[in-house]
Design an enzyme around this catalytic site. Structure first.
Site, mmCIF file in Angstrom:
data_model
loop_
_atom_site.group_PDB
_atom_site.id
_atom_site.type_symbol
_atom_site.label_atom_id
_atom_site.label_comp_id
_atom_site.label_asym_id
_atom_site.label_seq_id
_atom_site.Cartn_x
_atom_site.Cartn_y
_atom_site.Cartn_z
ATOM 1 C CE LYS A 16 16.628 19.340 13.774
ATOM 2 N NZ LYS A 16 16.003 20.365 14.632
ATOM 3 C CG ASP A 108 17.306 20.062 18.490
ATOM 4 O OD1 ASP A 108 16.301 19.331 18.482
ATOM 5 O OD2 ASP A 108 17.788 20.568 17.469
#
Length: 127
Positions: A16, A108
């Protein structure tokens, strides 16, 4: 943004990456996220591997899964057997239950992925 198939110490992992150009870029928030992920352990959560928290080069590494739920939902050629879809659903629910028990929210896990998946699961069960 999550990138796939980044090699770290000879192993493929998920990365990420945080861009300073992003509207939501916040170094303190990124540091908090990495610190929190580093202490969370649950069989239904991606395992934290590490992070770089240097300004200008911030990222978090986690275990990499062979596919993601969004890809499975969007790919009409993929046909999952009902027992597997139920295991996926229960795994997601157990992971969310664990996070919620700690007062955490998973940002997410997106509605546009879960709703189509659950509708797909419902259709399979009803046929």
């Amino acid at each position: 943004m999550w990138d796939n198939r980044v090699v770290y110490k000879g192993r493929e992992v998920a990365m990420k990456r945080f861009s300073e150009l992003s509207f939501s870029y916040d170094e303190q928030e990124i540091r908090r996220e990495a610190a929190l992920m580093s202490i969370l352990e649950h069989p239904n959560l991606a395992t934290y591997i590490g992070a770089c928290l240097q300004p200008g080069c911030m990222f978090i590494l986690t275990e990499l899964y062979p596919a993601n739920l969004q890809t499975v939902v969007e790919d009409t050629s993929v046909s999952l057997p009902l027992p597997l879809m139920l295991r996926i659903s229960l795994g997601i629910a157990n992971g969310m239950k664990f996070l919620h028990s700690l007062g955490l929210i998973h940002r997410d896990l997106k509605r546009f992925v879960m709703v189509p998946f659950l509708l797909f699961l419902f259709r399979v069960i009803m046929t």
